[in-house]
Design an enzyme around this catalytic site. Sequence first.
Site, PDB file in Angstrom:
ATOM      1  CG  ASP A   1     -81.647 -16.407  47.586  1.00  0.00           C
ATOM      2  OD1 ASP A   1     -81.765 -17.221  48.521  1.00  0.00           O
ATOM      3  OD2 ASP A   1     -81.836 -15.186  47.742  1.00  0.00           O
ATOM      4  CB  SER A   2     -85.964 -17.597  48.550  1.00  0.00           C
ATOM      5  OG  SER A   2     -85.263 -16.622  49.292  1.00  0.00           O
TER       6      SER A   2
ATOM      7  CE1 TYR B   1     -88.486 -20.762  48.358  1.00  0.00           C
ATOM      8  CE2 TYR B   1     -86.283 -21.700  48.403  1.00  0.00           C
ATOM      9  CZ  TYR B   1     -87.462 -21.440  47.729  1.00  0.00           C
ATOM     10  OH  TYR B   1     -87.610 -21.872  46.436  1.00  0.00           O
TER      11      TYR B   1
ATOM     12  CB  CYS C   1     -80.705 -19.844  49.354  1.00  0.00           C
ATOM     13  SG  CYS C   1     -82.086 -19.795  50.510  1.00  0.00           S
ATOM     14  CG  ASN C   2     -76.906 -19.194  54.531  1.00  0.00           C
ATOM     15  OD1 ASN C   2     -75.880 -19.588  55.042  1.00  0.00           O
ATOM     16  ND2 ASN C   2     -76.939 -18.085  53.810  1.00  0.00           N
ATOM     17  CB  THR C   3     -83.331 -20.932  53.969  1.00  0.00           C
ATOM     18  OG1 THR C   3     -82.984 -19.724  54.655  1.00  0.00           O
ATOM     19  CG2 THR C   3     -84.545 -21.535  54.601  1.00  0.00           C
TER      20      THR C   3
ATOM     21  CB  CYS D   1     -79.829 -14.762  55.645  1.00  0.00           C
ATOM     22  SG  CYS D   1     -81.074 -14.330  54.395  1.00  0.00           S
TER      23      CYS D   1
ATOM     24  CG  HIS E   1     -82.251 -11.742  51.125  1.00  0.00           C
ATOM     25  ND1 HIS E   1     -82.369 -13.076  50.836  1.00  0.00           N
ATOM     26  CD2 HIS E   1     -83.140 -11.100  50.318  1.00  0.00           C
ATOM     27  CE1 HIS E   1     -83.289 -13.243  49.902  1.00  0.00           C
ATOM     28  NE2 HIS E   1     -83.777 -12.064  49.569  1.00  0.00           N
TER      29      HIS E   1
HETATM   30  N1  DGL Z   1     -81.500 -15.767  51.165  1.00  0.00           N
HETATM   31  C1  DGL Z   1     -81.986 -16.849  51.950  1.00  0.00           C
HETATM   32  C2  DGL Z   1     -80.899 -17.428  52.859  1.00  0.00           C
HETATM   33  O1  DGL Z   1     -79.716 -17.284  52.603  1.00  0.00           O
HETATM   34  C3  DGL Z   1     -83.255 -16.700  52.740  1.00  0.00           C
HETATM   35  C4  DGL Z   1     -84.335 -15.825  52.300  1.00  0.00           C
HETATM   36  C5  DGL Z   1     -85.726 -16.317  52.615  1.00  0.00           C
HETATM   37  O2  DGL Z   1     -86.111 -16.435  53.795  1.00  0.00           O
HETATM   38  O3  DGL Z   1     -86.420 -16.579  51.636  1.00  0.00           O
HETATM   39  O4  DGL Z   1     -81.198 -18.100  53.824  1.00  0.00           O
END
Ligand code: DGL
Length: 254
Positions: free
Chosen positions: A8-9, A40, A72-74, A182, A184
């Site tokens: 993940d980020s 991200y 991480c979805n992004t 997300c 987080h």
């Molecule tokens: N945890 C990341 C997600 O699931 C995004 C966090 C970020 O913006 O870095 O998209």
Amino acid sequence: MSYLLFFDSGLGGLSVLREAIRQHPEENYIYVADNLNMPYGDRTLDEVRDLTLDIIKRMTEKYDIRAITVACNTATSAAISDLRDIYKSIPVIGIEPAVKPAAEQHPGGHIGVMATKMTLREKKFRDLLARYAHMANITPIPCPGLVDFVEKGILEGPELEEFLSRIFSEYDFEFDCLVLGCTHYPFVKAAIEKASGCSNIIDGALGTVNNLFRQLGIPKNTEMPDYEKFGDIIFYNTKDILTFDYDACRLLYS
Ligand code: DGL
């Protein structure tokens, strides 16, 4: 020794890793956070793809990796197809907003999808939306800045609640269900529930982990996992924060 790699980020992917550990504590895990380059969600697709491919390459060169989970979805929207092209011999699992179960559980309802700007902008999400738009009223809710609260360890309190209330004040209707798109956000679920007044909140961690173990052919644990037989967990972060392992463990076992 072989490992299951989670990426993940930042700290968010731990909401997925904790589900994996709950089911299979005996496995060996590596968790990598690219906290030097986060968030991200505010970056371009090309940047996120290149950062993701680079980190996964370095980890797969160094370790025997049995599966890659992009927690991480992004990063999933930016890099999952390239990763699957590159790592053909192992499972490559991504995560996407749990719109399907939300639409199935709340037909005709108002569903809000909370995610980063990038996730909501990209084709992967627009395709997902198009697939379920006939089943429910789906509203994308971009939440820039929310990730920073989790990274700073602010998981409750007035500052966070005010931030979230400002987000929900944009909408003049009640949500029947909120999707945390997300990784987080599950760590601030209680604050989201308080600010939105919505108690049906779902995320994609369980579905992602079930998919991972299914693809690995590891049967579902039907009994209480044997916590006496813990595997290894290795943490990496690109910012070289010395207290990262401590912060990670606090969230993992919270
Ligand atoms: N945890 C990341 C997600 O699931 C995004 C966090 C970020 O913006 O870095 O998209």
